[in-house]
Design a protein around this motif. Structure first.
Motif, PDB file in Angstrom:
ATOM      1  N   UNK A   8       0.845  -1.194   0.000  1.00 47.73           N
ATOM      2  CA  UNK A   8       0.000   0.000   0.000  1.00 47.73           C
ATOM      3  C   UNK A   8       0.879   1.243   0.000  1.00 47.73           C
ATOM      4  N   UNK A   9       0.558   2.149  -0.860  1.00 45.00           N
ATOM      5  CA  UNK A   9       1.298   3.400  -0.890  1.00 45.00           C
ATOM      6  C   UNK A   9       2.545   3.371  -1.754  1.00 45.00           C
ATOM      7  N   UNK A  10       2.886   2.220  -2.312  1.00 46.52           N
ATOM      8  CA  UNK A  10       4.028   2.203  -3.211  1.00 46.52           C
ATOM      9  C   UNK A  10       3.639   2.937  -4.476  1.00 46.52           C
ATOM     10  N   UNK A  11       4.517   3.807  -4.900  1.00 48.89           N
ATOM     11  CA  UNK A  11       4.224   4.610  -6.072  1.00 48.89           C
ATOM     12  C   UNK A  11       4.823   3.977  -7.313  1.00 48.89           C
ATOM     13  N   UNK A  12       4.094   4.079  -8.390  1.00 45.32           N
ATOM     14  CA  UNK A  12       4.589   3.658  -9.689  1.00 45.32           C
ATOM     15  C   UNK A  12       5.364   4.851 -10.249  1.00 45.32           C
ATOM     16  N   UNK A  13       6.660   4.769 -10.245  1.00 47.38           N
ATOM     17  CA  UNK A  13       7.503   5.871 -10.706  1.00 47.38           C
ATOM     18  C   UNK A  13       7.752   5.741 -12.210  1.00 47.38           C
TER      19      UNK A  13
ATOM     20  N   UNK B  13       8.074   7.382 -18.733  1.00 48.13           N
ATOM     21  CA  UNK B  13       6.668   6.969 -18.771  1.00 48.13           C
ATOM     22  C   UNK B  13       6.400   5.975 -17.646  1.00 48.13           C
ATOM     23  N   UNK B  14       5.147   5.843 -17.298  1.00 53.19           N
ATOM     24  CA  UNK B  14       4.735   4.885 -16.286  1.00 53.19           C
ATOM     25  C   UNK B  14       4.513   3.522 -16.929  1.00 53.19           C
ATOM     26  N   UNK B  15       4.840   2.476 -16.207  1.00 50.46           N
ATOM     27  CA  UNK B  15       4.483   1.121 -16.619  1.00 50.46           C
ATOM     28  C   UNK B  15       3.092   0.832 -16.073  1.00 50.46           C
ATOM     29  N   UNK B  16       2.233   0.300 -16.924  1.00 51.51           N
ATOM     30  CA  UNK B  16       0.842   0.060 -16.548  1.00 51.51           C
ATOM     31  C   UNK B  16       0.551  -1.434 -16.706  1.00 51.51           C
ATOM     32  N   UNK B  17      -0.009  -2.035 -15.655  1.00 54.15           N
ATOM     33  CA  UNK B  17      -0.374  -3.452 -15.688  1.00 54.15           C
ATOM     34  C   UNK B  17      -1.836  -3.613 -16.084  1.00 54.15           C
ATOM     35  N   UNK B  18      -2.170  -4.784 -16.559  1.00 52.37           N
ATOM     36  CA  UNK B  18      -3.554  -5.166 -16.844  1.00 52.37           C
ATOM     37  C   UNK B  18      -4.272  -4.181 -17.762  1.00 52.37           C
ATOM     38  N   UNK B  19      -3.644  -3.852 -18.852  1.00 51.64           N
ATOM     39  CA  UNK B  19      -4.235  -2.905 -19.801  1.00 51.64           C
ATOM     40  C   UNK B  19      -5.395  -3.536 -20.555  1.00 51.64           C
TER      41      UNK B  19
END
Length: 184
Positions: free
Chosen positions: A22-27, A40-46
């Protein structure tokens, strides 16, 4: 009375796992095309990704300038982000065809180091952005109407910049050739 130790252990384990995630940021990160720019951000489950067998063709309409002449134009660096983002998610680099046209108040971004220094008393922060894009095959245009209106000539520009009759002309021709218009 029942032994609650296994239940308490399970609850503690669940709380520990939750607190660690919880609270970990996607940098945002750079790469794989440009390693120093274009984070850019990495995005899961697109739910939507482009077809990697198709070409992605876009023309960026850039007419905004930074008020601080020592700060780069973030719209120019959007092209770096475009490459990094799409290649990261499987689009081959050679399937990406981009162009940009500078006009209006972003005309200054195309100025050579000497002219920029003389006019703004600082280095052109967009020089490397434009150079790296040109090196990868991005067509970089400047509106000839804006250039002339502001009193510049082709000799005042970065060598990677091509002068067009107008931004309107570039945008029209690229869209006729199936380039999507990206305007911020």
């Amino acid at each position: 009375m029942q032994n609650r130790s296994p239940l308490l252990f399970l609850l503690a384990l669940l709380l520990l796992q939750t607190s660690l995630t919880f609270g970990q940021k996607n940098e945002p990160t750079t790469g794989p095309v440009f390693n120093d720019i274009g984070a850019v951000f990495s995005i899961d489950n697109l739910d939507f990704l482009p077809d990697t067998s198709k070409e992605l063709k876009a023309i960026f309409d850039i007419d905004r300038k930074q008020t601080d002449p020592s700060t780069c134009n973030p719209i120019i660096s959007s092209l770096h982000r475009y490459y990094n983002m799409h290649v990261r998610y499987g689009v081959p680099k050679d399937k990406i065809k981009l162009a940009l046209v500078l006009h209006g108040s972003s005309t200054k971004d195309a100025l050579s180091p000497a002219v920029y220094q003389e006019k703004y008393n600082t280095d052109n922060p967009n020089r490397d952005l434009i150079k790296t894009l040109s090196n990868i095959g991005v067509d970089v245009f400047l509106c000839g109407q804006s250039m002339s209106s502001m009193g510049y000539s082709k000799e005042d520009l970065l060598p990677e910049v091509k002068v067009a009759l107008s931004a309107m002309t570039v945008l029209t021709v690229y869209q006729i050739n199936n380039y999507a218009l990206i305007k911020f």
